[in-house]
Scaffold this active site. Structure first.
Site, PDB file in Angstrom:
ATOM      1  N   GLN A  40       0.881  -1.380   0.119  1.00 53.15           N
ATOM      2  CA  GLN A  40       0.219  -0.049   0.085  1.00 53.15           C
ATOM      3  C   GLN A  40       0.942   1.370   0.015  1.00 53.15           C
ATOM      4  OE1 GLN A  40      -2.582  -1.821   3.223  1.00 53.15           O
ATOM      5  NE2 GLN A  40      -4.214  -0.527   2.166  1.00 53.15           N
ATOM      6  N   HIS A  60      -2.600  -4.968 -12.629  1.00 51.18           N
ATOM      7  CA  HIS A  60      -1.876  -4.969 -14.182  1.00 51.18           C
ATOM      8  C   HIS A  60      -2.844  -5.653 -15.012  1.00 51.18           C
ATOM      9  CE1 HIS A  60       2.441  -3.976 -12.381  1.00 51.18           C
ATOM     10  NE2 HIS A  60       1.687  -3.046 -12.448  1.00 51.18           N
ATOM     11  N   ASP A  73       2.072   0.709  -7.941  1.00 53.64           N
ATOM     12  CA  ASP A  73       3.295   0.515  -8.702  1.00 53.64           C
ATOM     13  C   ASP A  73       4.108   1.817  -7.847  1.00 53.64           C
ATOM     14  OD1 ASP A  73       2.162  -1.208 -10.319  1.00 53.64           O
ATOM     15  OD2 ASP A  73       2.339   0.096 -12.158  1.00 53.64           O
ATOM     16  N   ARG A  98       4.082   0.286  12.736  1.00 56.48           N
ATOM     17  CA  ARG A  98       3.775  -1.044  12.465  1.00 56.48           C
ATOM     18  C   ARG A  98       3.816  -1.057  10.912  1.00 56.48           C
ATOM     19  NH1 ARG A  98      -1.741  -3.647  11.316  1.00 56.48           N
ATOM     20  NH2 ARG A  98      -1.043  -5.668  10.655  1.00 56.48           N
ATOM     21  N   HIS A 143       1.234  -9.291   4.781  1.00 56.03           N
ATOM     22  CA  HIS A 143      -0.038  -8.362   4.715  1.00 56.03           C
ATOM     23  C   HIS A 143      -0.581  -8.616   3.256  1.00 56.03           C
ATOM     24  CE1 HIS A 143      -1.970  -4.682   6.656  1.00 56.03           C
ATOM     25  NE2 HIS A 143      -2.762  -4.890   5.227  1.00 56.03           N
ATOM     26  N   ASN A 187      -1.452 -10.820   8.753  1.00 56.42           N
ATOM     27  CA  ASN A 187      -2.693  -9.547   8.903  1.00 56.42           C
ATOM     28  C   ASN A 187      -4.053 -10.132   8.505  1.00 56.42           C
ATOM     29  OD1 ASN A 187      -3.289  -6.826   9.324  1.00 56.42           O
ATOM     30  ND2 ASN A 187      -3.834  -7.006   7.156  1.00 56.42           N
ATOM     31  N   GLU A 188      -4.767  -9.876   9.223  1.00 56.59           N
ATOM     32  CA  GLU A 188      -6.193 -10.074   8.946  1.00 56.59           C
ATOM     33  C   GLU A 188      -6.737 -11.136   7.916  1.00 56.59           C
ATOM     34  OE1 GLU A 188      -8.302  -6.607   7.529  1.00 56.59           O
ATOM     35  OE2 GLU A 188      -7.779  -5.412   9.362  1.00 56.59           O
ATOM     36  N   ASN A 330      -7.616  -5.605  14.819  1.00 59.58           N
ATOM     37  CA  ASN A 330      -8.223  -4.430  13.917  1.00 59.58           C
ATOM     38  C   ASN A 330      -9.676  -4.128  13.906  1.00 59.58           C
ATOM     39  OD1 ASN A 330      -5.498  -4.564  13.267  1.00 59.58           O
ATOM     40  ND2 ASN A 330      -5.905  -5.060  11.013  1.00 59.58           N
ATOM     41  N   TYR A 332     -12.763  -1.037  13.019  1.00 65.50           N
ATOM     42  CA  TYR A 332     -13.038   0.012  12.454  1.00 65.50           C
ATOM     43  C   TYR A 332     -14.529   0.330  12.731  1.00 65.50           C
ATOM     44  CZ  TYR A 332      -8.842  -0.075   9.805  1.00 65.50           C
ATOM     45  OH  TYR A 332      -7.403  -0.079   9.267  1.00 65.50           O
ATOM     46  N   GLU A 401      -5.052  -1.837  14.539  1.00 62.12           N
ATOM     47  CA  GLU A 401      -5.659  -0.639  13.325  1.00 62.12           C
ATOM     48  C   GLU A 401      -6.868  -0.314  13.988  1.00 62.12           C
ATOM     49  OE1 GLU A 401      -6.050  -2.053   9.377  1.00 62.12           O
ATOM     50  OE2 GLU A 401      -4.219  -3.420   9.558  1.00 62.12           O
TER      51      GLU A 401
HETATM   52  C1  BGC Z   1      -6.232  -3.649   6.053  1.00 55.66           C
HETATM   53  C2  BGC Z   1      -5.726  -2.462   5.581  1.00 55.66           C
HETATM   54  C3  BGC Z   1      -6.598  -1.718   4.997  1.00 55.66           C
HETATM   55  C4  BGC Z   1      -7.559  -1.104   6.238  1.00 55.66           C
HETATM   56  C5  BGC Z   1      -8.641  -0.258   5.682  1.00 55.66           C
HETATM   57  C6  BGC Z   1      -7.522  -3.560   6.803  1.00 55.66           C
HETATM   58  O1  BGC Z   1      -8.402  -4.086   6.417  1.00 55.66           O
HETATM   59  O2  BGC Z   1      -5.446  -4.386   7.088  1.00 55.66           O
HETATM   60  O3  BGC Z   1      -4.552  -3.128   4.759  1.00 55.66           O
HETATM   61  O4  BGC Z   1      -6.014  -0.788   4.284  1.00 55.66           O
HETATM   62  O5  BGC Z   1      -7.981  -2.242   6.816  1.00 55.66           O
HETATM   63  O6  BGC Z   1      -9.413  -0.934   4.944  1.00 55.66           O
END
Ligand code: BGC
Length: 508
Positions: A40, A60, A73, A98, A143, A187-188, A330, A332, A401
């Protein structure tokens, strides 16, 4: 109304400390960080010997899958601008950073025969630079960027990946473990295996609830193997700590008085989070009972001779159970959940296995970028308490996260992200006061980056990068949230009325 009532009940249940004892500042042991991942931010996708990963292939070969047709890229050019990254990390006074290793920058073909010295040089200078600046590196070994060569053999659905991943982790410990103390194995996996095999994310395969579970099974074996390897060969000399990072939404029963809704919310948590957390962190190990029962039943109804959810051998169960030093979470957003009551589908689908409806309360604020996460700060407090109640209050939790998704041309005065940061951190502090052992918080992301299929339409950064700059310049510019975060870190306190002095921040 409904939710305000819940919040009150929670406060009463969990206020084990009298109001005088409740902390208003983050305790001295608590650490603050920010996160990124290799694909990323790094760019330099084919520079100095780097090999091709499944994300290189996806952007691509099928650019139409990416919302703005873009790619990683160049991304944030962190391959070249790592010193600028360290400078902004210092500017915010973060305790740790991280980031992830690109498997194909180190091993272009994924296998050990092909070590790329330039990859070692790159991560050496980044790690050394962070340490010289007094910043603790937290390194994610994987990741999502599977080497294409390994994907050609089936990627995470081929059992051989367990050996390949473990060998890769072994070399990584050898190369960097003398300086790195905090390791994230994977990761996730929930997002990776779910979306990767529901054809929504790389490797874009249609194998819902079949490839999905095989992928998860091998992730758990690989995690267990890497953890035991570290225990046996590195722990005594390197003294590091390992964990996996799992993501989860908090699922709140749509109607808390309905047993069906409560079961639906629990089922959703078990299928997304318990899937990986239960085998590693629960005292009994193995997949969650509710998940096992449901997938066994649906598989049998569909005419499968065996359950689509694979089984561990007794040795594997023991290897995986307890393979942690901390839990990485993580988080959100929050959804409401109720049963969907679907008929059993003829062909396997994860959605049919889980069988819930998830939706948001219309009164909840949604983020402005393309993920449209709901902003529900109390969700993180409930999640943390649920984790502590379900898996044990002694488990140390890192929030690895948490972050807010803004739109492509959002202002540097990102007041909604500031509000998200303040209000989620306030609920983390409440969870600490509830007695949950959470010791670290990581904001996603350090800077605007390639947000997978959303390309650059979703902005998660504390620092802005102008991806539309025609000169290709990738200067990091602080948003207001970066200044607010710095103030929280320096004062160890959340101050909702804090107004940043931008000049002071620049010279910090
Ligand atoms: C991931 C990240 C992603 C973020 C926001 C997580 O799912 O670990 O790579 O950018 O959340 O969507």
């Amino acid at each position: 109304m409904h939710h305000a009532q819940h919040a009150l009940i929670y406060t009463c249940i969990f206020s084990c400390l009298s109001s005088a004892q409740r902390l208003t500042r983050f305790p001295p042991y608590f650490n603050f960080g920010a996160a990124t991942s290799a694909y990323q931010i790094e760019g330099a996708w084919n520079v100095s010997g780097k090999g091709v990963s499944i994300w290189d292939t996806a952007v691509h070969d099928t650019p139409q899958r990416i919302a703005d047709g873009s790619s990683g890229d160049d991304a944030a050019q962190s391959y070249y601008r790592w010193e600028e990254d360290i400078a902004i990390i210092r500017q915010m006074r973060l305790n740790f950073y991280r980031f992830s290793l690109s498997w194909t920058r180190l091993f272009p073909q994924g296998t050990l025969n092909s070590l790329n010295p330039d990859g070692v040089r790159y991560y050496d200078q980044l790690i050394n630079g962070l340490l010289a600046a007094g910043i603790e590196p937290m390194v994610t070994i994987f990741h999502w960027d599977v080497p294409q060569r390994l994907q050609d053999m089936g990627g995470w659905t081929n059992d051989l990946i367990v050996d390949y991943y473990t060998e890769y982790a072994n070399r990584v410990f050898q190369l960097f473990g003398d300086r790195v103390r905090l390791w994230v194995t994977i990761n996730e996996p929930g997002q990776y295996c779910q979306f990767g095999y529901d054809n929504l994310n790389a490797p874009f395969i249609n194998s819902s609830a079949l490839g999905t579970y095989q992928c998860g099974h091998n992730v758990l074996r690989a995690h267990g193997r890497a953890y035991r390897l570290y225990d046996n060969y590195y722990r005594s000399s390197q003294n590091g700590r390992l964990g996996i990072v799992c993501d989860t939404t908090w699922y709140e029963p749509s109607d808390n008085s309905s047993q069906f809704d409560r079961e639906a919310a629990d089922r959703a948590l078990q299928f997304l989070f318990g899937w990986f957390i239960n085998p590693i962190y629960s005292p009994e190990g193995d997949y969650p009972a509710a998940m096992r029962a449901r997938v066994d039943y649906v598989s049998q109804q569909q005419g499968f001779p065996e359950s689509r959810l694979p089984s561990f051998t007794p040795e594997e169960l023991l290897m995986i159970r307890g393979a942690y030093d901390f839990m990485g979470v993580n988080h959100y957003s929050t959804f409401l959940a109720r049963p969907d009551n679907q008929a059993i589908a003829r062909f396997p689908s994860l959605n049919n296995d889980v069988d819930i409806q998830q939706f948001v309360d219309p009164s909840w604020e949604l983020t402005e970028g393309q993920t449209y996460f709901a902003v529900v700060p109390w969700g993180i407090r409930r999640l943390l308490n649920w984790i502590a109640d379900t898996y044990g209050r002694d488990i140390e939790i890192f929030i690895t996260e948490n972050g807010y998704d803004g739109f492509r041309n959002e202002s540097l005065q990102d007041s909604r992200r500031v509000n998200y940061l303040n209000s989620y951190l306030r609920e983390v502090l409440n969870a600490i006061n509830d007695g949950v052992r959470v010791t670290a918080y990581t904001f996603w992301a350090l800077m605007d980056n390639f947000e997978w299929v959303n390309g650059y339409n979703s902005r998660f950064g504390l620092y802005r990068i102008d991806y539309d700059d025609p000169t290709g310049n990738r200067t990091r510019i602080p948003k207001r949230s970066a200044m607010v975060y710095q103030n929280i870190i320096v004062t160890r306190q959340i101050n909702e009325s804090f107004v940043p002095d931008e000049f002071a921040f620049d010279s910090a």
